[in-house]
Design an enzyme around this catalytic site. Structure first.
Site, PDB file in Angstrom:
ATOM      1  N   VAL A 133     -28.400   6.298 -19.423  1.00  0.00           N
ATOM      2  CA  VAL A 133     -29.034   7.373 -20.198  1.00  0.00           C
ATOM      3  C   VAL A 133     -28.360   8.705 -19.859  1.00  0.00           C
ATOM      4  O   VAL A 133     -28.306   9.102 -18.691  1.00  0.00           O
ATOM      5  CB  VAL A 133     -30.541   7.441 -19.920  1.00  0.00           C
ATOM      6  CG1 VAL A 133     -31.195   8.567 -20.689  1.00  0.00           C
ATOM      7  CG2 VAL A 133     -31.199   6.111 -20.269  1.00  0.00           C
ATOM      8  N   CYS A 194     -44.921  21.003 -17.782  1.00  0.00           N
ATOM      9  CA  CYS A 194     -43.971  19.901 -17.693  1.00  0.00           C
ATOM     10  C   CYS A 194     -43.468  19.817 -16.254  1.00  0.00           C
ATOM     11  O   CYS A 194     -43.836  20.636 -15.410  1.00  0.00           O
ATOM     12  CB  CYS A 194     -42.823  20.084 -18.677  1.00  0.00           C
ATOM     13  SG  CYS A 194     -41.658  21.389 -18.239  1.00  0.00           S
ATOM     14  N   CYS A 197     -41.997  23.044 -15.065  1.00  0.00           N
ATOM     15  CA  CYS A 197     -42.958  24.098 -14.703  1.00  0.00           C
ATOM     16  C   CYS A 197     -43.289  24.020 -13.219  1.00  0.00           C
ATOM     17  O   CYS A 197     -43.531  25.031 -12.567  1.00  0.00           O
ATOM     18  CB  CYS A 197     -44.270  23.927 -15.464  1.00  0.00           C
ATOM     19  SG  CYS A 197     -44.205  24.267 -17.214  1.00  0.00           S
ATOM     20  N   CYS A 209     -34.661   5.604  -2.232  1.00  0.00           N
ATOM     21  CA  CYS A 209     -35.053   4.260  -1.801  1.00  0.00           C
ATOM     22  C   CYS A 209     -33.896   3.555  -1.104  1.00  0.00           C
ATOM     23  O   CYS A 209     -34.094   2.637  -0.308  1.00  0.00           O
ATOM     24  CB  CYS A 209     -35.530   3.438  -3.000  1.00  0.00           C
ATOM     25  SG  CYS A 209     -36.974   4.149  -3.804  1.00  0.00           S
TER      26      CYS A 209
END
Lengths: 364, 66
Positions: A133, A194, A197, A209
């Protein structure tokens, strides 16, 4: 045909007893979801709404597999899953849709997950997309969807999802976990702040991780909180929406609710109509990917059969499936070629070293 | 030294401001939201918000794994 017809009649006569009264439910779908329909805030109406909704789950690691499991079992109509990676043994401790066979075959996570999810609930439409992505393609993965669920493992992709969702006016359910700590919140454009913010930018500060580990219960909890908010949102139960960010540490026994409050006026996305992650130009082609792995993107799609022939002398131990080609190099590192053109150099965290190996075997 | 309640636990810290607390806990520059006595305190106010004995400070450290 006759057998099928008889079965339908039997299913239509299914009776579910509840709290002293008999609730008559018709059809196989209602039997499957009977316990969820009995839950008053969802009911039959809510169940129908779920069937009409679609969600996109970005990232199919520990969070993503739990999210997909909940969405598919709950009967959300369409579930899109997006991930760039393949299943490895180190995933099996917590990524609940995968098994040893998936790891032995090095199946792409979305392919292994799709197979499992279709066995869990064949009535849900599952769209499996193997892709990295990026700002260039993120909008494709969230289009025609009612809700985006965060299954990613890094802040860079999370901010990209946050910005893309606020740009498109789509709600986004954040979740994150590391070690024994986790947190989750639902962000709804126009109604809540959001992610940006709350924290203007972030990197993991070396706490991932892959470096400090993670235990399975904390990811299950985070993804389950995300899923509960997803169900509320998808059926339109706005009053039940959690208006805080829940954070907890399951090992050290601490939990906190942080009130989200209002969208911030000085937030790029909520106040200034700017979406920094979408506007990033020239996305880096080299990125760290886990503890000891470098991804190099930008090559046109690979014909894996052709590349298997090219590389077999250097890598006699080459393994191939329809999605990827992988093998150990004489230098010690492992090379993985994905059909979409991405290359992983595993066994180094040094981008320069990865680039050298790439140039040596792939070229350019 | 002041006794503060940090993330639910009592801590003795030589911190005169919220910014000091964040620094002493090694969270400087990390993605952290500070809540003081139940109210979110924006980053710009950390340096001039004085700590008081018994003050309850919640530092929510955002996590990126998953």
């Amino acid at each position: 045909m006759k057998v099928k017809a008889e079965r339908t009649v039997n299913e239509a006569q299914t009776v579910v007893a509840s709290a002293g009264s008999n609730v008559y439910i018709s059809g196989a779908a209602d039997e499957r979801y009977s316990r969820q329909i009995l839950f008053a805030p969802i009911g039959t109406q809510g169940q129908h709404k779920l069937a009409e909704r679609s969600v996109s789950i970005i990232g199919m690691g520990a969070l993503g597999t739990v999210l997909a499991n909940h969405m598919v079992r709950a009967g959300v109509g369409k579930v899109r899953i997006v991930d760039r990676d393949y299943v490895e043994r180190s995933n099996l401790q917590r990524q609940m849709l995968y098994d040893e066979e998936d790891a032995d075959l090095a199946l792409p996570k979305v392919i292994a997950a799709e197979r499992k999810l279709k066995r869990i609930n064949s009535s849900v439409s599952i769209e499996a997309i193997m892709a990295d992505v990026t700002p260039a393609n993120v909008l494709e993965f969230i289009e025609n969807t009612d809700l985006v669920l965060d299954g990613t493992d890094n802040f860079q992709t999370r901010f990209l999802l946050n910005d893309a969702c606020y740009h498109e006016g789509i709600a986004f359910v954040y979740g994150g976990a590391v070690g024994s700590r986790g947190m989750s919140a639902i962000f709804v454009p126009g109604l809540t702040p959001c992610l940006r913010c709350l924290i203007p930018s972030a990197d993991s500060g070396g706490e991932t991780c892959d470096t400090v580990g993670v235990i399975s219960p904390v990811v299950d909890l985070v993804a389950s909180y995300q899923s509960a908010e997803a169900l509320k949102y998808l059926i339109g139960d706005d009053k039940a929406r959690r208006d805080s960010l829940i954070s907890f540490d399951v090992w050290n026994n601490h939990q906190h609710m942080l009130k989200l409050g209002q969208p911030r006026d000085n937030c790029p996305c909520c106040g200034l109509n700017k979406y920094p992650a979408l506007e990033r130009e020239g996305e880096a082609t080299i990125s760290l990917c886990g503890r000891d792995s470098v991804q190099i993107a930008g090559h046109p799609p690979f014909d894996l059969h052709v590349w298997a022939q090219k590389l077999e002398k250097a890598m006699p131990n080459l393994k191939m499936n329809p999605y990827l080609l992988r093998g150990f190099l004489p230098e010690g590192e492992r090379l993985v070629l994905f059909a979409d053109g991405r290359v992983l150099v595993q066994g180094t965290a040094d981008p320069a070293r990865a680039r050298t190996i790439y140039a040596r075997y792939i070229g350019g | 030294m002041k006794e503060l309640i940090i993330n639910g636990s009592k801590r003795e810290l030589d911190a005169s401001t919220v910014e000091d607390v964040v620094r002493l806990l090694g969270l400087e520059g990390r993605p952290v939201v500070a809540e003081v006595n139940g109210e979110v305190l924006t980053l710009e106010r950390w340096a001039d918000t004085a700590t008081e004995p018994g003050m309850s400070i919640e530092l929510v450290h955002f996590v990126g794994g998953g």
